[in-house]
Design a protein around this motif. Structure first.
Motif, PDB file in Angstrom:
ATOM      1  N   THR A 169       0.907  -1.304   0.104  1.00  0.00           N
ATOM      2  CA  THR A 169       0.201   0.038   0.290  1.00  0.00           C
ATOM      3  C   THR A 169       1.031   1.493  -0.275  1.00  0.00           C
ATOM      4  O   THR A 169       0.617   2.398  -0.609  1.00  0.00           O
ATOM      5  CB  THR A 169      -0.760   0.023   0.937  1.00  0.00           C
ATOM      6  OG1 THR A 169       0.183  -0.423   2.590  1.00  0.00           O
ATOM      7  CG2 THR A 169      -2.269  -1.296   0.529  1.00  0.00           C
ATOM      8  N   GLU A 170       2.171   0.938   0.359  1.00  0.00           N
ATOM      9  CA  GLU A 170       2.914   2.172   0.647  1.00  0.00           C
ATOM     10  C   GLU A 170       3.030   2.833  -1.017  1.00  0.00           C
ATOM     11  O   GLU A 170       3.428   4.571  -0.863  1.00  0.00           O
ATOM     12  CB  GLU A 170       4.214   2.168   0.202  1.00  0.00           C
ATOM     13  CG  GLU A 170       4.526   1.795   3.080  1.00  0.00           C
ATOM     14  CD  GLU A 170       5.823   0.473   3.140  1.00  0.00           C
ATOM     15  OE1 GLU A 170       6.964   1.104   2.164  1.00  0.00           O
ATOM     16  OE2 GLU A 170       5.152   0.247   4.147  1.00  0.00           O
ATOM     17  N   PHE A 175       1.227   3.504  -3.034  1.00  0.00           N
ATOM     18  CA  PHE A 175       0.443   4.512  -3.535  1.00  0.00           C
ATOM     19  C   PHE A 175       0.499   5.355  -2.257  1.00  0.00           C
ATOM     20  O   PHE A 175      -0.457   5.998  -2.964  1.00  0.00           O
ATOM     21  CB  PHE A 175      -1.355   3.640  -3.171  1.00  0.00           C
ATOM     22  CG  PHE A 175      -1.187   2.640  -4.371  1.00  0.00           C
ATOM     23  CD1 PHE A 175      -1.490   2.573  -5.598  1.00  0.00           C
ATOM     24  CD2 PHE A 175      -0.950   0.889  -4.036  1.00  0.00           C
ATOM     25  CE1 PHE A 175      -1.021   1.642  -6.830  1.00  0.00           C
ATOM     26  CE2 PHE A 175      -0.415   0.377  -5.059  1.00  0.00           C
ATOM     27  CZ  PHE A 175      -1.014   0.337  -6.447  1.00  0.00           C
ATOM     28  N   THR A 176       0.731   5.601  -1.245  1.00  0.00           N
ATOM     29  CA  THR A 176       0.528   6.555  -0.619  1.00  0.00           C
ATOM     30  C   THR A 176       1.300   7.244  -0.300  1.00  0.00           C
ATOM     31  O   THR A 176       1.653   8.825   0.253  1.00  0.00           O
ATOM     32  CB  THR A 176      -0.317   5.960   0.856  1.00  0.00           C
ATOM     33  OG1 THR A 176       0.682   5.067   1.518  1.00  0.00           O
ATOM     34  CG2 THR A 176      -1.149   5.351   0.667  1.00  0.00           C
ATOM     35  N   GLU A 177       3.027   6.654  -0.745  1.00  0.00           N
ATOM     36  CA  GLU A 177       4.143   7.704   0.176  1.00  0.00           C
ATOM     37  C   GLU A 177       5.017   8.392  -1.861  1.00  0.00           C
ATOM     38  O   GLU A 177       4.217   7.804  -2.316  1.00  0.00           O
ATOM     39  CB  GLU A 177       5.142   7.086   0.470  1.00  0.00           C
ATOM     40  CG  GLU A 177       4.720   6.137   1.927  1.00  0.00           C
ATOM     41  CD  GLU A 177       5.442   5.870   2.731  1.00  0.00           C
ATOM     42  OE1 GLU A 177       7.423   5.679   1.945  1.00  0.00           O
ATOM     43  OE2 GLU A 177       5.204   4.795   3.651  1.00  0.00           O
ATOM     44  N   GLY A 233       7.052   5.749  -2.278  1.00  0.00           N
ATOM     45  CA  GLY A 233       6.600   4.883  -3.286  1.00  0.00           C
ATOM     46  C   GLY A 233       5.844   5.356  -4.328  1.00  0.00           C
ATOM     47  O   GLY A 233       6.629   6.175  -4.713  1.00  0.00           O
ATOM     48  N   GLY A 285       2.208   8.052  -5.269  1.00  0.00           N
ATOM     49  CA  GLY A 285       1.673   8.102  -4.757  1.00  0.00           C
ATOM     50  C   GLY A 285       1.631   9.052  -6.439  1.00  0.00           C
ATOM     51  O   GLY A 285      -0.177   9.175  -7.293  1.00  0.00           O
ATOM     52  N   ASN A 286       1.857  10.192  -6.254  1.00  0.00           N
ATOM     53  CA  ASN A 286       1.986  11.513  -6.779  1.00  0.00           C
ATOM     54  C   ASN A 286       2.310  11.406  -7.919  1.00  0.00           C
ATOM     55  O   ASN A 286       1.173  11.675  -8.702  1.00  0.00           O
ATOM     56  CB  ASN A 286       2.796  12.203  -6.588  1.00  0.00           C
ATOM     57  CG  ASN A 286       4.340  11.981  -6.872  1.00  0.00           C
ATOM     58  OD1 ASN A 286       4.576  10.437  -6.929  1.00  0.00           O
ATOM     59  ND2 ASN A 286       5.313  12.987  -6.883  1.00  0.00           N
ATOM     60  N   TRP A 319       2.978  16.180  -4.249  1.00  0.00           N
ATOM     61  CA  TRP A 319       1.547  15.681  -4.577  1.00  0.00           C
ATOM     62  C   TRP A 319       1.693  16.703  -5.060  1.00  0.00           C
ATOM     63  O   TRP A 319       2.258  18.062  -5.348  1.00  0.00           O
ATOM     64  CB  TRP A 319       1.211  16.120  -3.709  1.00  0.00           C
ATOM     65  CG  TRP A 319       1.214  14.609  -2.609  1.00  0.00           C
ATOM     66  CD1 TRP A 319       2.321  14.359  -1.064  1.00  0.00           C
ATOM     67  CD2 TRP A 319       1.023  13.087  -3.055  1.00  0.00           C
ATOM     68  NE1 TRP A 319       1.705  12.980  -0.954  1.00  0.00           N
ATOM     69  CE2 TRP A 319       1.417  12.313  -1.480  1.00  0.00           C
ATOM     70  CE3 TRP A 319       0.099  12.478  -4.264  1.00  0.00           C
ATOM     71  CZ2 TRP A 319       1.070  11.260  -1.732  1.00  0.00           C
ATOM     72  CZ3 TRP A 319      -0.078  11.705  -3.721  1.00  0.00           C
ATOM     73  CH2 TRP A 319       0.121  10.436  -2.258  1.00  0.00           C
TER      74      TRP A 319
END
Lengths: 325, 297
Positions: free
Chosen positions: B65-66, B68-70, B81, B83-84, B241
């Motif tokens: 999951t990291e 997608f979130t980091e 990760g 995510g951005n 982000w």
């Protein structure tokens, strides 16, 4: 009873009526809007040519045609030339066409000439089409970590034993022409296969049946009847595949080594117009940007010519078979 | 004459068997070529299998999951990760779709329904085909000159516009084909009831041709989601982000390109994981296009 609606219509009580004034205006403006959108696409192509051409103009005035035959790329002295890139673009695309064209045509024959039961043929066709869906960067990454290590032993052996032949004249140091051409071949394979399949499908069924009826073997039918009859379409598939290879960027930028040199050797690093743009543009100073715009214009001209030829051949051959299947 | 021939065939020795003996040179050559074709065709499937295998093994190993979130890690940092980059890719593809869907579909209406044989339609159709083979990097060069220089900054908007140039021909040509498939009788029936051409298009042609049009839309989205060359110098990249559409924006494909040449194991692993995510996005749209476009009759 059943005649009642008909009677109503006959009496002028049907549900049809002429359009109202609002509907009429809406109709005209909508039609006009679609025309504007169609014209916008024509304008877009014109704008692309005008914009890239306009940006390249200062560099064209400065370097003239010498730009096309010079091999120097030196930002500090503002000397630029793209001969190695033109060579690399044509050489890599030609190699890719040799490999990808052969495989693509064979796959097209394999899928259209009853080698597989229909259900399996659909599965196999989907597999080949999926190749076209893999993004260019992913092929580049795969090339770096799979193709280069895989061909290295063979490349070293060929260079050691047959090093006197120009094609094997240098050793493979990592990125180079051959891995780039192999990946490029894989990327154009679906294009060649799809257009060739269409061309083979267009050949009237009775032509094939007649050949079988005369006692020809399967491959006599394929090589002496089917392929020659579909030759125009197959050729246009090759031309369009070649056009795609010319403009392909990311996989090549990652695999070809971005080296400003002209070599026949399959193992030496090289460069192409598209990967020159990809690797130099993001950090270019204004003087270099102008030269890159000139290079972009050259790439645009080459791909435009190749694509227009491919599309023209395709439409001529499709017209030839129209209504004959 | 003819009767005697018939009787010979009927009563005489059996004619040549239609089955060829494999030893005969012609049949042997055919059999060998058939074997060769099998080998070549199966070899053509090897790259896809190998790519998918590497993606699942190398990319799947880092899947968490990291991702997608980091944010992407710098140099020697571990973990991280992208995510951005996922957000950036989706936003730019959405911008591209917003631009090219209306223009592409409306232009296709003109080409298929209103003036199929006009000069404008023929030119548009031809240029649409030319644009399908337009090198994606040149879309980047064009938008750099037309948008980035004018706005003074790399941005998600510029990235989206460059992707829309590549999406437009796919949408245009598939939508035209889809509308041409709508049976003439249905349109004539609507016209006969007093519908204007516009009403026929909105109430008959577009709804009936919708599956085919959507196929083109999905194919267009699948095509541009994986594009990287046009984003290199229009959207650039960002390690943060997404703050606004007028700023440099990260994308999955540029992240893969940047990380693939880094000497750090962590970044290479992330490049594989990003490739897996990117291929999954592309395949989802690709498969959607196949499901929607499957012939129903």
């Amino acid at each position: 009873m059943a005649d009642k609606p008909l009677l109503n219509i006959a009496a002028g009580a049907g549900i049809s009526r002429p359009p109202t004034a609002t509907e009429f205006v809406a109709d005209r403006s909508f039609r006009f809007m679609t025309q504007v959108c169609a014209a916008a696409i024509v304008a877009l192509v014109g704008y692309i040519l005008w914009e890239i051409g306009g940006e390249a103009l200062p560099a064209i005035r400065e370097y003239h045609a010498g730009f096309l035959v010079s091999s120097v790329w030196n930002v500090s002295t503002a000397q630029f030339g793209i001969l190695p890139e033109i060579w690399g673009t044509l050489y890599s695309s030609l190699l890719a066409l040799l490999i990808g064209g052969f495989f693509g045509l064979t796959v097209a024959i394999f899928l259209t000439q009853d080698f597989l039961p229909p259900r399996l043929a659909i599965v196999f066709r989907t597999i080949i089409e999926m190749l076209a869906a893999i993004p260019s960067v992913v092929f580049g990454l795969w090339g770096i970590f799979v193709v280069i290590p895989a061909i290295r032993p063979m490349a070293d052996w060929l260079h050691g034993v047959l090093g006197f032949i120009p094609f094997f004249g240098t050793s493979l140091s990592g990125p180079g022409m051959l891995p780039a051409a192999i990946v490029l071949a894989i990327m154009i394979l679906p294009t060649v296969a799809a257009i060739s399949q269409d061309a083979l499908h267009l050949v009237p069924y009775r032509t094939k049946e007649a050949a079988y009826g005369m006692g020809a073997t399967r491959w006599e039918v394929i090589l002496q009847v089917m392929v020659p009859t579909a030759a125009g379409g197959i050729f246009s598939g090759m031309v369009l595949g070649f056009g795609r290879a010319l403009g392909e960027t990311m996989a090549l930028a990652m695999l070809i080594g971005n080296s400003n040199q002209i070599s026949l050797s399959l193992f030496s690093p090289a460069n192409t117009l598209a990967s020159l743009l990809a690797s130099h543009f993001p950090e270019a100073a204004p003087v270099e940007v102008r030269a890159l715009m000139y290079a972009a214009l050259v790439l645009l001209a080459i791909t435009l010519v190749v694509n227009v030829i491919g599309i023209a051949i395709l439409s001529v051959t499709q017209r030839k078979f129209a209504g004959k299947s | 004459m003819s009767t005697s021939v018939t009787s010979t065939v009927a009563t005489g020795p059996r004619p040549h068997s239609l089955q060829r003996s494999v030893g005969e040179p012609r049949a042997l050559r055919s059999a060998l070529l058939t074997g060769g074709a099998w080998v070549v065709a199966l070899a053509a499937a090897v790259p896809l299998v190998s790519v998918l295998y590497m993606l699942i093994v190398k990319g799947g190993a880092r899947f968490s999951t990291e991702l997608f979130t980091e944010l992407p890690p710098a140099g020697f940092e571990m973990g991280g990760g992208f995510g951005n980059a996922i957000v950036g890719t989706l936003v730019m593809v959405a911008i591209a779709a917003l631009i090219s869907l209306p223009i592409g579909i409306l232009a296709a209406v003109f080409l298929a329904e209103l003036k199929p044989n006009s000069k404008l339609a023929a030119t548009t159709r031809f240029l649409g085909k030319v644009l399908t083979g337009f090198p994606s990097i040149l879309a980047g060069v064009f938008v750099y000159a037309a948008v980035v220089l004018a706005m003074g900054s790399y941005s998600a908007i510029a990235g989206g516009i460059s992707l829309s140039v590549l999406m437009l021909p796919t949408v245009l040509l598939t939508a035209e084909e889809a509308m041409k498939m709508v049976p003439r009788k249905m349109k004539d029936a609507a016209l006969g009831m007093g519908c204007t051409r516009t009403q026929v298009i909105w109430k008959v042609v577009l709804p009936t041709g919708l599956p085919g049009i959507l196929t083109g839309v999905m194919l267009g989205i699948a095509r541009v989601s994986g594009e990287s060359a046009p984003l290199l110098f229009t959207a650039l990249f960002s390690n943060y982000w997404l703050q606004g559409l007028r700023e440099p924006t990260a994308s999955l494909s540029i992240l893969i390109y940047n990380f693939s040449s880094m000497p750090f194991e962590n970044q290479i692993e992330l490049a594989w994981a990003a490739s897996l995510v990117l291929v999954l996005i592309v395949l989802v749209f690709n498969i959607l296009s196949r499901i929607i476009g499957r012939p129903k009759f």
